[in-house]
Design a protein around this motif. Structure first.
Motif, PDB file in Angstrom:
ATOM      1  N   VAL A  63     -31.948 -28.969 -11.411  1.00  0.00           N
ATOM      2  CA  VAL A  63     -30.665 -29.292 -10.803  1.00  0.00           C
ATOM      3  C   VAL A  63     -30.857 -29.363  -9.295  1.00  0.00           C
ATOM      4  O   VAL A  63     -31.360 -28.412  -8.680  1.00  0.00           O
ATOM      5  CB  VAL A  63     -29.592 -28.237 -11.145  1.00  0.00           C
ATOM      6  CG1 VAL A  63     -28.262 -28.597 -10.498  1.00  0.00           C
ATOM      7  CG2 VAL A  63     -29.444 -28.094 -12.656  1.00  0.00           C
ATOM      8  N   VAL A  64     -30.486 -30.503  -8.691  1.00  0.00           N
ATOM      9  CA  VAL A  64     -30.592 -30.658  -7.238  1.00  0.00           C
ATOM     10  C   VAL A  64     -29.445 -29.905  -6.575  1.00  0.00           C
ATOM     11  O   VAL A  64     -28.281 -30.034  -6.970  1.00  0.00           O
ATOM     12  CB  VAL A  64     -30.546 -32.146  -6.844  1.00  0.00           C
ATOM     13  CG1 VAL A  64     -30.509 -32.297  -5.332  1.00  0.00           C
ATOM     14  CG2 VAL A  64     -31.754 -32.877  -7.415  1.00  0.00           C
ATOM     15  N   LEU A  65     -29.784 -29.115  -5.574  1.00  0.00           N
ATOM     16  CA  LEU A  65     -28.783 -28.356  -4.833  1.00  0.00           C
ATOM     17  C   LEU A  65     -28.547 -29.041  -3.492  1.00  0.00           C
ATOM     18  O   LEU A  65     -29.400 -28.972  -2.595  1.00  0.00           O
ATOM     19  CB  LEU A  65     -29.259 -26.917  -4.609  1.00  0.00           C
ATOM     20  CG  LEU A  65     -29.633 -26.140  -5.874  1.00  0.00           C
ATOM     21  CD1 LEU A  65     -30.184 -24.773  -5.502  1.00  0.00           C
ATOM     22  CD2 LEU A  65     -28.417 -26.005  -6.786  1.00  0.00           C
ATOM     23  N   PRO A  66     -27.437 -29.746  -3.333  1.00  0.00           N
ATOM     24  CA  PRO A  66     -27.199 -30.455  -2.073  1.00  0.00           C
ATOM     25  C   PRO A  66     -26.928 -29.478  -0.939  1.00  0.00           C
ATOM     26  O   PRO A  66     -26.226 -28.476  -1.120  1.00  0.00           O
ATOM     27  CB  PRO A  66     -25.962 -31.303  -2.379  1.00  0.00           C
ATOM     28  CG  PRO A  66     -25.270 -30.586  -3.476  1.00  0.00           C
ATOM     29  CD  PRO A  66     -26.339 -29.938  -4.298  1.00  0.00           C
ATOM     30  N   GLU A 244     -35.076 -22.908  -5.343  1.00  0.00           N
ATOM     31  CA  GLU A 244     -35.375 -23.101  -3.925  1.00  0.00           C
ATOM     32  C   GLU A 244     -34.076 -23.492  -3.249  1.00  0.00           C
ATOM     33  O   GLU A 244     -33.529 -24.559  -3.505  1.00  0.00           O
ATOM     34  CB  GLU A 244     -36.430 -24.195  -3.741  1.00  0.00           C
ATOM     35  CG  GLU A 244     -36.829 -24.405  -2.296  1.00  0.00           C
ATOM     36  CD  GLU A 244     -37.876 -25.500  -2.147  1.00  0.00           C
ATOM     37  OE1 GLU A 244     -37.854 -26.191  -1.115  1.00  0.00           O
ATOM     38  OE2 GLU A 244     -38.693 -25.668  -3.078  1.00  0.00           O
ATOM     39  N   ALA A 245     -33.559 -22.605  -2.416  1.00  0.00           N
ATOM     40  CA  ALA A 245     -32.240 -22.816  -1.823  1.00  0.00           C
ATOM     41  C   ALA A 245     -32.244 -24.018  -0.887  1.00  0.00           C
ATOM     42  O   ALA A 245     -33.250 -24.323  -0.236  1.00  0.00           O
ATOM     43  CB  ALA A 245     -31.808 -21.565  -1.068  1.00  0.00           C
ATOM     44  N   ALA A 246     -31.098 -24.694  -0.839  1.00  0.00           N
ATOM     45  CA  ALA A 246     -30.921 -25.796   0.105  1.00  0.00           C
ATOM     46  C   ALA A 246     -30.835 -25.238   1.524  1.00  0.00           C
ATOM     47  O   ALA A 246     -30.330 -24.136   1.742  1.00  0.00           O
ATOM     48  CB  ALA A 246     -29.662 -26.577  -0.237  1.00  0.00           C
ATOM     49  N   VAL A 247     -31.352 -25.992   2.462  1.00  0.00           N
ATOM     50  CA  VAL A 247     -31.282 -25.604   3.871  1.00  0.00           C
ATOM     51  C   VAL A 247     -30.141 -26.380   4.512  1.00  0.00           C
ATOM     52  O   VAL A 247     -30.172 -27.621   4.532  1.00  0.00           O
ATOM     53  CB  VAL A 247     -32.597 -25.903   4.599  1.00  0.00           C
ATOM     54  CG1 VAL A 247     -32.485 -25.542   6.082  1.00  0.00           C
ATOM     55  CG2 VAL A 247     -33.745 -25.150   3.947  1.00  0.00           C
ATOM     56  N   PRO A 248     -29.124 -25.701   5.006  1.00  0.00           N
ATOM     57  CA  PRO A 248     -27.989 -26.426   5.587  1.00  0.00           C
ATOM     58  C   PRO A 248     -28.392 -27.218   6.817  1.00  0.00           C
ATOM     59  O   PRO A 248     -29.364 -26.880   7.511  1.00  0.00           O
ATOM     60  CB  PRO A 248     -26.999 -25.307   5.939  1.00  0.00           C
ATOM     61  CG  PRO A 248     -27.831 -24.074   6.045  1.00  0.00           C
ATOM     62  CD  PRO A 248     -28.954 -24.247   5.068  1.00  0.00           C
TER      63      PRO A 248
END
Length: 678
Positions: A63-66, A244-248
């Motif tokens: 799942v892509v985390l925007p 892997e968390a998204a980087v804002p």
């Protein structure tokens, strides 16, 4: 014995035949067994690991985390572009495509659930193409297509709980771009759209397509994250494998002051509507405010504008075609009229003409077989160059231009003509893009002998054709005859740089073109002592916690090669324009003693259109902080339309300056928290 021999032969033959068949069967069976064993060995030993991975992957879903896109703030930390989390409903185009009816039933049920027409969802879920009007999906068919982004949380949860009824439909809380200032600075801020379907890198769901959103897209976008989950045969999630968390994205702090931006927007809109009220067909305009000493942009207003919220959730083809997407300030080009005379004055001084000498300003000046007139053919007597700028005498500049033209050889130019007025205009930064941090900037135009010859060679065939055929589509016979005669003249000698071309150039007419941003940059250079900046709107990039990643400084790209005394003379002369010159009517009652404004009006003729109204200014006159330029296309004279609008902006800046000066200092917190005449 014979009979026994005869009887034994058939039996032997049958026995041999039977053994042969058994042998064949044995060979076939053995071969099949060996083949089966070989295949089994190949599958288990040679390619077993790949199948093992495939089996594992079939139970893993990614799942892509925007990421949350960075905000755009004004210089005081006020949001210009922010994010608001809203429930969104998306469809999987490929999943719908592979359904027996192409997803019609699903979209029908979804339309009922959302209370929307079926066709609205179907239009948004289709792919854009040459013959597919908007709304449509301009991105990749493998991306989720948002069909509704303003649904209630209750509705979104209801749909999410009924996946068997809505295969290929998903819901999620997503950040949506919001614009607290509405239409203000829409062209500066830009908008977001899905990436192109043929983008090889895929990329985020939305990318910047114009304005600051496009220029600083990589900084604002952040980095997408990924979540891998284990699922069972029914698709139910059974566990988290990796995340892997998204980087804002980073926050862009600009030099825009939202208060001055609002002043410019309102003043410009009133100028356009006021001109229309006086019978002028005003149709567009711009206002630009720059910091004179730094090259930073304080405000850019465009008319007409639009509310960028229209991009959310799709837009109809008609609405898209009606959007005014061209920035008048950065992409609009007009003849500058008398605002141009500051460059011609500097060129005259550099060429040896005394600025304090006395010159005659007759109502007209003959060049060749044509008389070039002052505005309304006014006879203004003798004056020095200060007075010439204050009252905007044209004929003095015509004389300078003709003499410089003759020095360069006239109709038989020297090998390397100096073209002093063109050279000075380029030193002010005209004739080339300013390099501002916005896309699609226009270059303007500084015409000279080489330009005119090249342009003539490009257009000569059409001019010669029109010289024969004329303009039968033109209903006005006199105008048609004039155009035909002009075409004939251009066919014969359109590439010659005449003395009349030089005269028109000297007062910002003819083929000269500038953008409002270029004119503001040029006046900033005049105001600050000759330094030409490449303007910048971005001031710094910050992380969400307020840590500064990098600062953005306007680079110096040129220097005006005249004495500081000459520039000071011109600045002092322009201070007289609002007091006693062509902008005196517009600035009547303005506190010029306390807050002196220097400026120049411009009324530029436009072929086939009404006059363009200009006012270029800076203040305070002795120590300029800001530059304000206003233009209204088909707005009439500079003193009646653009100058009053500039005055309104200056009044607001003056009030804000006094407010800020007397306001109690706040605690330091470096981090951002969530008239008449020409």
């Amino acid at each position: 014995m014979r009979s026994g021999a005869r009887g034994s032969a058939p039996g032997g033959v049958r026995g041999n035949a039977g053994r042969g068949r058994l042998t064949v069967v044995f060979v076939v069976v053995t071969t099949l067994m060996l083949t089966l064993l070989g295949r089994l060995w190949y599958l288990q030993v040679v390619t077993g690991s790949s199948y093992s991975r495939a089996a594992t992957e079939s139970r893993v879903r990614s799942v892509v985390l925007p990421p949350v896109r960075g905000q755009i703030l004004d210089v005081r930390g006020r949001p210009l572009v922010a994010n608001e989390t809203r429930p969104q409903v998306s469809v999987d185009y490929m999943a719908l495509l592979h359904q027996p009816d192409g997803g019609t039933d699903v979209l029908t049920r979804l339309a009922r659930a959302l209370g929307r027409p079926y066709q609205e969802l179907a239009d948004r879920a289709r792919l854009c193409g040459r013959n597919v009007p908007r709304p449509c999906w301009p991105g990749s068919p493998y991306q989720p297509i948002v069909v509704a982004d303003d649904v209630s949380v209750r509705t979104a949860l209801w749909i999410a709980e009924r996946q068997n009824e809505f295969p290929g439909v998903s819901t999620a809380l997503r950040p949506v771009r919001t614009y607290p200032l509405g239409p203000a600075a829409a062209h500066v801020l830009g908008y977001l759209q899905p990436p192109s379907p043929d983008d090889p890198e895929g990329g985020p769901e939305l990318i910047g397509r114009d304005g600051l959103e496009a220029r600083y897209d990589r900084d604002l976008a952040g980095r997408t994250g990924i979540r891998e989950v284990a699922v069972d045969s029914t698709g139910k999630v059974t566990g988290l494998i990796r995340e892997e968390a998204a980087v804002p994205g980073e926050t862009l702090v600009t030099s825009i002051d939202a208060r001055i931006q609002d002043l410019a927007e309102r003043a410009l809109a009133r100028a356009v509507t006021g001109a229309r009220g006086r019978g002028e067909p005003a149709d567009s305009g711009a206002a630009v405010v720059l910091e004179a000493k730094t090259g930073r942009v304080t405000a850019i207003a465009d008319y007409p504008s639009y509310d960028p919220v229209v991009w959310a959730g799709g837009i109809s083809q008609r609405a898209y075609e009606d959007l005014p997407l061209i920035s008048a300030a950065v992409q609009g080009q007009w003849a500058p009229g008398s605002t141009w005379k500051v460059t011609s004055t500097a060129a005259a001084a550099k060429a040896g003409y005394g600025l304090r000498d006395s010159y005659d300003c007759p109502g007209g000046y003959r060049i060749g077989g044509r008389v070039f007139h002052n505005f309304e053919s006014a006879e203004l007597g003798r004056m020095d160059m200060r007075r010439a700028l204050v009252v905007s005498c044209d004929t003095i500049f015509y004389r300078f231009a003709e003499r410089m033209w003759k020095r360069d050889g006239g109709l038989t130019p020297v090998k390397r003509p100096k073209d002093p007025m063109q050279g000075m205009a380029k030193e002010f930064g005209f004739g080339a893009p300013t390099g501002i941090d916005l896309p699609h900037e226009a270059a303007g135009r500084v015409p000279d002998r080489a330009w005119k010859k090249a342009n003539w060679e490009r257009t000569r065939a059409d001019a010669c054709r029109r010289a024969k055929s004329g303009y039968p589509e033109e209903s006005d016979r006199k105008r048609a005859a004039y155009l035909k005669a002009l075409a004939a003249d251009n066919c014969r000698s359109g590439g010659v740089w005449w003395a009349g071309d030089a005269a028109n150039f000297s007062i910002g007419q003819g083929d000269v073109l500038v953008t409002p941003l270029q004119l503001a940059r040029g006046y900033a250079a005049l105001a600050n002592g000759g330094t030409v900046f490449s303007p910048r709107i971005g001031k710094r990039m910050e992380r969400p916690d307020g840590t500064v990643v990098r600062t953005i400084a306007p680079p110096v790209v040129g220097k005006i090669d005249v004495s500081r005394r000459t520039l000071r003379f011109i600045r002092d002369a322009l201070a007289g324009v609002p007091r006693e010159g062509t902008a005196a009517g517009a600035f009547a009652g303005f506190p010029l003693k306390r807050f002196p404004v220097a400026g120049k009006t411009g009324t530029a003729e436009a072929y086939g259109r009404q006059d363009t109204s200009w006012f270029a200014s800076f203040a305070p006159a002795k120590n300029p902080k800001y530059v304000v330029v206003v233009v209204v296309s088909q707005g009439g004279t500079g003193g009646t339309t653009a100058a009053p609008a500039a005055r309104e902006i200056w009044e607001g800046i003056d009030a804000l300056t006094h407010h800020d000066k007397h306001k109690k200092p706040a605690k330091k917190d470096s981090k951002h928290k969530k008239g008449g005449g020409r």
